[in-house]
Scaffold this active site. Sequence first.
Site, PDB file in Angstrom:
ATOM      1  N   HIS A 232      34.915 -20.365 -51.404  1.00  0.00           N
ATOM      2  CA  HIS A 232      34.824 -21.316 -50.339  1.00  0.00           C
ATOM      3  C   HIS A 232      33.850 -22.706 -51.082  1.00  0.00           C
ATOM      4  CE1 HIS A 232      32.513 -23.237 -46.884  1.00  0.00           C
ATOM      5  NE2 HIS A 232      33.692 -23.436 -46.795  1.00  0.00           N
TER       6      HIS A 232
ATOM      7  N   HIS B   9      31.106 -31.699 -50.539  1.00  0.00           N
ATOM      8  CA  HIS B   9      30.748 -31.152 -49.545  1.00  0.00           C
ATOM      9  C   HIS B   9      29.453 -31.626 -48.910  1.00  0.00           C
ATOM     10  CE1 HIS B   9      29.511 -27.051 -47.651  1.00  0.00           C
ATOM     11  NE2 HIS B   9      30.181 -27.870 -46.832  1.00  0.00           N
TER      12      HIS B   9
END
Length: 322
Positions: A44, A121
Amino acid sequence: MGGQLSAPGGGGSLPRPVNADWMSALCPRLWDVPLHHLSIPGSHDTMTYCLNKRSPISHSQSWLLQLLGKLLPCVTRPMVLKWSVTQALDVTEQLDAGVRYLDLRVAHVPEGSRRNLHFVHFVYTTALVEDTLTEISEWLERHPREVVILACRGFEGLTEELHEYLVACVRNIFGHMLCPRGEVPTLRQLWARGQQVLLSYEDERTLSRHRELWPGLPYWWADQAKPTELVRYLEHMKSCGRPGGLFVAGINLTENLEYVLVHPAGSLRKMTLPHLAYLTAWVREQSPGPGARCTNVIAGDFVGADSFISDVIRLNEKLLPC
C-alpha cells in the site's frame, strides 16, 4: 514458498530474498489459474519509502497545513512525514521480497518542470515516476517469469497532456511487456506472450484511449485505526461477494485526527507494527479462488517487517487438490 532467510554465517549478514521468483516456482497446476483467482501480495502506498523531511507538502492538503509547512517547516514537515511513510523497503527490495502489486500515487509537482511527475502521500516523494518505472522494468528483465500489477492512481495535478505523457512513458519503458486489457490472463498465457505487466489506470478518459491500460482495481479500504474494526470491515466486504476481476483487500491501518492528537509521539509505523501479528493471523485464514468470499491481492504497510508476503503467497497452496 518461505520467508526471508539469513545467509549462513549469522550476525551481520543481510537477508537474501527467497520470494524473488515465487510465481515461476508455483506448482505447475497453478500456472493455468487466472491472476484474479491467485493470492498475490501487494504494498500500500508503495513509494513512501523515499519521503524525507525536505519533501514539500502536497497541494491537495488543506491550505492551513500548507501554510504551516511554509512558515514552520522544521516542525510541520517532520510531523506530517511520520504519518505519511508506509513502507521501509525500496521498490526493488519489495519486488525481491515477493510483492507483485504496486500502489503508485502519481502527482505533478507544480514547482518543478512542466513534466515533473513524482509520487505523493501527503507529501511529494523524491523519486521520479519515469525513473521508478525504469527500475521496475529492469527488475522484470532479470526475472522474466514474474508478473507485476501496477496501479497508477491519484493523478494529482495531471492535465490531459500529462496523462498522455505518462502513458507514452509506460509504452516506451515496458513495450512488449505490457498485457493489453481483456480477460484476466493466467501465468502460462503471459509467459507464452512474453508479457509481465498489467497496468491499471484510474482515469476513465485516458483509459478509453489506450488498450494497454486496465481499469482501476477495486480496493477495499477500511479507513480504520483499530485492527479489529479493519478486520470487521474486510469480513463485511467478503460477505457482499468478491468483484469479478482483479481486486485488492487492504490490511493497512489509517490514522485519524483523534488518534494523532492522543499519540503526539506516534507514527504510522508505531501504530502498525504492534498489530501485524493480529492482521497476519487474518491473512492466513483467507483463501484464493473464484468463490464469493475469496481474496485476491492483499496489500499491507511495512511489508518486509514480518511474514506477511510469504503468508499471502502460501495461500495459493489451498488451490491445490489434497
